[in-house]
Design a protein around this motif. Structure first.
Motif, PDB file in Angstrom:
ATOM      1  N   LEU A  38       0.401  -1.097  -0.191  1.00  0.00           N
ATOM      2  CA  LEU A  38       0.083  -0.082  -0.004  1.00  0.00           C
ATOM      3  C   LEU A  38       0.797   1.217   0.257  1.00  0.00           C
ATOM      4  O   LEU A  38       0.220   2.116  -0.137  1.00  0.00           O
ATOM      5  CB  LEU A  38      -0.961  -0.246   1.305  1.00  0.00           C
ATOM      6  CG  LEU A  38      -1.774  -0.710   1.292  1.00  0.00           C
ATOM      7  CD1 LEU A  38      -2.818  -0.624   2.398  1.00  0.00           C
ATOM      8  CD2 LEU A  38      -3.250  -0.513  -0.084  1.00  0.00           C
ATOM      9  N   GLY A  39       2.296   1.405   0.560  1.00  0.00           N
ATOM     10  CA  GLY A  39       2.877   2.314   0.719  1.00  0.00           C
ATOM     11  C   GLY A  39       2.823   2.743  -0.099  1.00  0.00           C
ATOM     12  O   GLY A  39       3.384   3.812  -0.908  1.00  0.00           O
ATOM     13  N   VAL A  40       3.882   1.834  -1.249  1.00  0.00           N
ATOM     14  CA  VAL A  40       4.941   1.865  -2.266  1.00  0.00           C
ATOM     15  C   VAL A  40       3.802   2.036  -4.450  1.00  0.00           C
ATOM     16  O   VAL A  40       3.648   3.546  -4.374  1.00  0.00           O
ATOM     17  CB  VAL A  40       5.474   1.212  -2.696  1.00  0.00           C
ATOM     18  CG1 VAL A  40       4.876   0.214  -3.653  1.00  0.00           C
ATOM     19  CG2 VAL A  40       6.527   1.372  -3.929  1.00  0.00           C
ATOM     20  N   THR A  41       2.415   1.892  -3.657  1.00  0.00           N
ATOM     21  CA  THR A  41       1.356   2.384  -4.532  1.00  0.00           C
ATOM     22  C   THR A  41       0.798   3.235  -4.026  1.00  0.00           C
ATOM     23  O   THR A  41       0.444   4.147  -5.227  1.00  0.00           O
ATOM     24  CB  THR A  41       0.354   1.129  -4.621  1.00  0.00           C
ATOM     25  OG1 THR A  41       0.117   0.536  -3.458  1.00  0.00           O
ATOM     26  CG2 THR A  41       0.809  -0.080  -5.043  1.00  0.00           C
ATOM     27  N   ALA A  42       0.840   3.708  -2.932  1.00  0.00           N
ATOM     28  CA  ALA A  42       0.288   5.135  -2.543  1.00  0.00           C
ATOM     29  C   ALA A  42       1.191   6.313  -2.401  1.00  0.00           C
ATOM     30  O   ALA A  42       0.272   7.330  -3.257  1.00  0.00           O
ATOM     31  CB  ALA A  42      -0.320   4.754  -1.569  1.00  0.00           C
ATOM     32  N   VAL A  43       2.145   6.147  -2.724  1.00  0.00           N
ATOM     33  CA  VAL A  43       3.332   7.210  -3.131  1.00  0.00           C
ATOM     34  C   VAL A  43       3.552   7.543  -4.207  1.00  0.00           C
ATOM     35  O   VAL A  43       3.218   8.366  -5.261  1.00  0.00           O
ATOM     36  CB  VAL A  43       4.432   6.945  -2.321  1.00  0.00           C
ATOM     37  CG1 VAL A  43       5.764   7.857  -2.923  1.00  0.00           C
ATOM     38  CG2 VAL A  43       4.860   7.144  -1.181  1.00  0.00           C
ATOM     39  N   TRP A  44       3.288   6.032  -5.019  1.00  0.00           N
ATOM     40  CA  TRP A  44       3.272   6.834  -6.625  1.00  0.00           C
ATOM     41  C   TRP A  44       2.587   7.770  -7.389  1.00  0.00           C
ATOM     42  O   TRP A  44       2.125   8.125  -8.388  1.00  0.00           O
ATOM     43  CB  TRP A  44       4.100   5.147  -7.159  1.00  0.00           C
ATOM     44  CG  TRP A  44       5.041   5.478  -7.329  1.00  0.00           C
ATOM     45  CD1 TRP A  44       6.061   4.079  -6.997  1.00  0.00           C
ATOM     46  CD2 TRP A  44       5.679   5.765  -9.085  1.00  0.00           C
ATOM     47  NE1 TRP A  44       7.490   4.313  -7.374  1.00  0.00           N
ATOM     48  CE2 TRP A  44       7.636   4.724  -8.841  1.00  0.00           C
ATOM     49  CE3 TRP A  44       5.137   6.032  -9.938  1.00  0.00           C
ATOM     50  CZ2 TRP A  44       7.867   5.047  -9.622  1.00  0.00           C
ATOM     51  CZ3 TRP A  44       6.298   6.135 -11.143  1.00  0.00           C
ATOM     52  CH2 TRP A  44       7.607   5.428 -11.087  1.00  0.00           C
ATOM     53  N   ALA A  45       1.366   7.233  -6.469  1.00  0.00           N
ATOM     54  CA  ALA A  45      -0.161   7.973  -7.119  1.00  0.00           C
ATOM     55  C   ALA A  45      -0.426   9.090  -7.076  1.00  0.00           C
ATOM     56  O   ALA A  45      -0.620   9.826  -7.781  1.00  0.00           O
ATOM     57  CB  ALA A  45      -0.999   7.028  -5.994  1.00  0.00           C
ATOM     58  N   LEU A  46       0.434   9.282  -6.056  1.00  0.00           N
ATOM     59  CA  LEU A  46       0.496  10.690  -5.662  1.00  0.00           C
ATOM     60  C   LEU A  46       1.794  11.753  -6.523  1.00  0.00           C
ATOM     61  O   LEU A  46       1.683  12.675  -6.034  1.00  0.00           O
ATOM     62  CB  LEU A  46       0.866  11.223  -3.587  1.00  0.00           C
ATOM     63  CG  LEU A  46      -0.474  10.684  -3.104  1.00  0.00           C
ATOM     64  CD1 LEU A  46      -0.214  10.626  -1.687  1.00  0.00           C
ATOM     65  CD2 LEU A  46      -1.722  11.948  -3.257  1.00  0.00           C
ATOM     66  N   ALA A  47       2.747  10.711  -6.686  1.00  0.00           N
ATOM     67  CA  ALA A  47       3.638  11.007  -7.297  1.00  0.00           C
ATOM     68  C   ALA A  47       3.804  11.244  -8.697  1.00  0.00           C
ATOM     69  O   ALA A  47       4.337  12.172  -9.403  1.00  0.00           O
ATOM     70  CB  ALA A  47       5.287  10.439  -7.125  1.00  0.00           C
TER      71      ALA A  47
END
Length: 413
Positions: free
Chosen positions: A118-127
């Motif tokens: 969840l962390g990596v996908t959420a960060v990428w979704a924001l970035a």
């Protein structure tokens, strides 16, 4: 300043880690897990390249398309069989020692795997939107999204096989290592249908039937190992039998030599796993079991044991973020045009040499990224109900961002 002075703090840290390690810790199993973990970024960094389009966008490419002789490198770097073996071993021991119910045990393991994803996908979704506004081409973002999502399929499969641990334990206690034989036979039957005389009349979706038994095979072997139902004789049988089957599939049945997908190839061994993957996993599992005692003695040295501890503590961080580390070098380089080993076509030995030179840079970038993303592997401290509500909201938002990013990576958005 002498080298001994510079290295003294590292030696002290290694000795401190060694002293704090419980006596019952199985260092060999942790070492095998660390080795399998490091093989993932090494393989992706070495066998994954890019090309540039006319607009400066990055597109995935593989040196295996032009340099088929590199295929044996995949035989060494494809160590997911070892990872599932060690996972089954550790799960068998953990399941046996669980303080509560099987459901509570499984929930704890799923949460530990799910938070970093969840962390990596959420960060990428924001970035991703920010990078687009900064001038990164959409093609590069979609390529990056696919690379980030690519290794995460493993987490979903691993959760499923972990959920089957109680049944794997029962099978291992009854049949020992032979409990994995029906899984091997199942994959062999599907491969026969896919590639045999009836191949033209077999629907393409049939290959999906190999996903669960293909990856459960090594996990079941690991559970049997953890239940002490595989000894040295069984390990030799796995090593010799797996190696002979591997050779026969390559030479007699003409399976593709590459253990990973090659763009444009009609057949693949990896998605879903073919019988060749199971043959390699069997041979690797036998070798791992046979080398356990020797590896344990080696890891009795603090200087060798400390890196193993660090790698295992950052296991999901390495898995989730290693592609981001490579992209952190490749995306800026794409603005400069063709950079050897980064944005030039991976079609020569010169490219391989350049990529090998870039790999330490990827490693340094991954370490820098891990300093901030390692927190996703650390479970949050339990607090008051207000804190629990905030955590629930954060998880829900992260879940929505992850779904959106997944849709973007798969070309659905």
């Amino acid at each position: 300043m002498s080298a001994s002075t510079v290295l003294a703090p590292l030696r002290e840290a290694a000795e401190r880690i060694d002293r704090r390690t419980p006596a019952h810790r199985d260092r060999a199993v942790d070492g095998l897990r660390a080795l399998a973990l490091l093989a993932v970024p090494t393989g992706h960094w070495l066998l994954g390249g890019f090309t540039l389009d006319a607009d400066g966008g990055l597109h995935n490419a593989s040196p295996l398309s032009s340099l088929g002789a590199l295929a044996p490198a995949g035989w060494v770097l494809q160590m997911l069989g070892v990872f599932f073996l060690v996972g089954g071993y550790a799960s068998a021991l953990s399941y046996r020692r669980r303080p509560g119910s099987a459901g509570a045990w499984l929930k704890g393991r799923v949460v530990r795997l799910g938070r970093p994803v969840l962390g990596v996908t959420a960060v990428w979704a924001l970035a991703a939107p920010l990078l687009y506004m900064a001038g990164v081409p959409e093609a590069s973002l979609r390529t990056g999204a696919k690379l980030v999502v690519q290794p995460l399929w493993f987490v979903g499969v691993y959760v499923v096989v972990t959920a089957l641990t109680p049944y794997c334990v029962r099978a291992a206690r009854r049949f020992g290592g032979w409990a994995a034989a029906p899984l091997l036979a199942s994959v062999a039957v599907v491969d026969l249908l896919r590639y045999g005389p009836l191949a033209e009349s077999v629907p393409s979706w049939l290959s999906l039937l190999n996903i669960l038994p293909g990856w459960l095979f090594a996990y079941q072997l690991g559970v049997a190992w953890g239940e002490r139902r595989i000894g040295r004789r069984g390990a030799w049988l796995l090593l010799a039998g797996g190696a002979l089957l591997f050779a026969a599939l390559l030479v007699v049945f003409h399976y593709p030599a590459s253990m990973v997908g090659v763009p444009g190839a009609a057949r693949t061994n990896s998605h879903p796993p073919s019988l060749l993957v199971l043959a390699l996993a069997a041979a690797q599992s036998g070798a791992a079991i046979l080398l356990r005692d020797r590896l344990a003695r080696l890891l009795g040295r603090p200087a060798l044991w400390a890196p193993v501890v660090v790698i295992n503590l950052c296991a999901m961080t390495i898995l989730c973020w290693h592609q981001t580390a490579m992209l952190a070098a490749a995306v800026p380089a794409s603005f400069a045009g063709g950079v050897a080993g980064l944005t030039t076509a991976p079609d020569s030995l010169g490219w391989i040499a350049a990529r090998v030179a870039w790999m330490p840079v990827f490693a340094v970038l991954l370490v820098g990224i891990a300093r901030y993303t390692r927190r996703f592997e650390v479970p949050p401290a339990e607090g008051r109900s207000a804190g629990a509500v905030r955590r629930t909201v954060r998880r829900a938002v992260a879940g929505l961002l992850a779904v959106g990013f997944g849709a973007f990576a798969l070309g659905l958005a």
